[in-house]
Design an enzyme around this catalytic site. Structure first.
Site, PDB file in Angstrom:
ATOM      1  N   TYR A  14       0.822  -1.208   0.000  1.00 23.71           N
ATOM      2  CA  TYR A  14       0.000   0.000   0.000  1.00 23.71           C
ATOM      3  C   TYR A  14       0.861   1.265   0.000  1.00 23.71           C
ATOM      4  CZ  TYR A  14      -4.115   2.817   1.323  1.00 23.71           C
ATOM      5  OH  TYR A  14      -5.155   3.715   1.362  1.00 23.71           O
ATOM      6  N   SER A  47       1.272  -7.682   1.939  1.00 22.58           N
ATOM      7  CA  SER A  47       0.317  -6.709   2.453  1.00 22.58           C
ATOM      8  C   SER A  47      -0.739  -6.402   1.387  1.00 22.58           C
ATOM      9  CB  SER A  47       1.050  -5.458   2.935  1.00 22.58           C
ATOM     10  OG  SER A  47       0.192  -4.623   3.673  1.00 22.58           O
ATOM     11  N   ASP A  89       0.758  -9.062  14.218  1.00 16.28           N
ATOM     12  CA  ASP A  89       0.565  -8.059  13.170  1.00 16.28           C
ATOM     13  C   ASP A  89      -0.627  -7.162  13.506  1.00 16.28           C
ATOM     14  OD1 ASP A  89       0.190  -6.599  10.839  1.00 16.28           O
ATOM     15  OD2 ASP A  89       0.386  -8.324   9.507  1.00 16.28           O
ATOM     16  N   HIS A 101       3.957  -6.537  11.212  1.00 15.18           N
ATOM     17  CA  HIS A 101       3.572  -6.551   9.797  1.00 15.18           C
ATOM     18  C   HIS A 101       4.739  -6.834   8.854  1.00 15.18           C
ATOM     19  CE1 HIS A 101       0.737  -6.077   6.628  1.00 15.18           C
ATOM     20  NE2 HIS A 101       1.307  -4.996   6.121  1.00 15.18           N
TER      21      HIS A 101
END
Length: 342
Positions: free
Chosen positions: A94, A189, A275, A313
């Site tokens: 992202y 992700s 996460d 993450h």
């Protein structure tokens, strides 16, 4: 961050019911058909990236609505003279863009044809930039991409991105250096969420490798984590107080759990049990539904998962790639063994 989600034992069997529109398949069939009808032959331009062990090409292919989408195509030097290669199509995290070609050389160095898709409209948050615009406007939204067009699946931002991803696979399969029967998808992700969608909408893939994937089990995610990007949806709904039902109906057309159920290729997931960005239960929700809608005679494809118990993450970071490479080599060997005369 301490563990905040289900226990590891409960995660492994977590299989929630996720809202699925009755016209989910027709929506995506029509979406892809419309954009494929507008697709042109991808354009490749050889680039001097200062690298001698690989060849680099700047690619422009047709995405959603015929929009031009960029990417890097990297192959081992001399690939044109060799047999067609297995290929990896990777999608980005992202806010990032495709960056510069020297930043991602692992797969080409391992003998693969490698394609990195630029994400439309993104590329200005981290990394070294992107080049693909998103020419489509939307109604009111929060900063970011999560709420752009969220009141109608036809205008939602990820309709365009997921269509780009499927057409990127089409484009890669058209390239002379690529073995059309040995194409895989990957990403971390957001890129992992896009890879899940692409796997659910594409046939004949060798494998899918989503790392700590985003865009899964929206209704749980937005109520469980206080981190962006999911919090973009929370901020939007805190202002547009009467829009929740409509927004979540739109999101159901883009939920990774629903795409995962339609996947026909084997998968290797990764998940980080601490996460806070993509909570582990949202990852397991997709993994545990992988291939659930497969034809009874074919059987559900395998969905392996690597757990990183003490990571957030970043997941496995660089330690995960050797696992992917070994796993994919096995899948490629299986695919070759299935060929007539093998």
């Amino acid at each position: 961050m301490p563990r905040f989600d289900l226990s590891p034992a409960d995660l492994r069997v977590y299989r929630p019911e996720v809202a699925e529109p009755a016209d989910f398949d027709e929506f995506w069939r029509a979406t892809l058909a419309e954009s494929r009808a507008l697709a042109e032959v991808p354009r490749l331009t050889r680039v001097d990236a200062g690298l001698v062990t690989v060849e680099v090409y700047d690619v422009e292919f047709s995405g959603f609505g015929g929009d031009p989408v960029g990417g890097w195509f990297v192959v081992p030097a001399g690939a044109a003279a060799s047999a067609p290669l297995p290929a990896i199509v990777e999608f980005n995290g992202y806010g990032g863009g495709r960056g510069l070609p020297h930043e991602r050389l692992a797969w080409a160095s391992a003998g693969y044809a490698y394609f990195l898709m630029d994400t439309r409209g993104q590329g200005s948050v981290w990394g070294t930039g992107g080049t693909t615009p998103d020419p489509h406007g939307t109604g009111p939204s929060t900063p970011g991409f999560m709420t752009r067009g969220i009141l109608d699946p036809a205008t939602y931002y990820y309709r365009r991105v997921f269509t780009d991803a499927v057409l990127a696979i089409d484009a890669v399969r058209s390239l002379a250096q690529v073995d059309v029967d040995r194409v895989s998808v990957s990403g971390g992700s957001q890129g992992g969420g896009i890879a899940i969608a692409a796997a659910g909408l594409s046939e004949g893939l060798v494998g899918a490798m989503p790392e700590v994937p985003f865009l899964c089990h929206f209704e749980r995610a937005v109520g469980l984590t206080d981190r962006d990007p999911y919090q973009e949806i929370v901020r939007y709904l805190s202002v547009h107080r009467d829009a929740a039902a409509t927004a979540f109906e739109t999101l159901s057309y883009f939920d990774g759990v629903n795409f995962a159920a339609r996947a026909t290729a084997p998968a290797l997931f990764s998940v980080a049990l601490m996460d806070p960005v993509c909570p582990p239960s949202t990852v397991f929700a997709a993994r545990n539904r992988w291939g659930a809608d497969a034809a009874a005679d074919a059987g559900a494809p395998v969905a392996d998962i690597v757990e990183y118990a003490f990571n957030e993450h970043e997941g496995g970071a660089g330690a995960h790639w050797p696992r992917q490479a070994a796993w994919l080599a096995e899948r490629l060997a299986e695919r070759l063994a299935e060929r007539p005369g093998a």
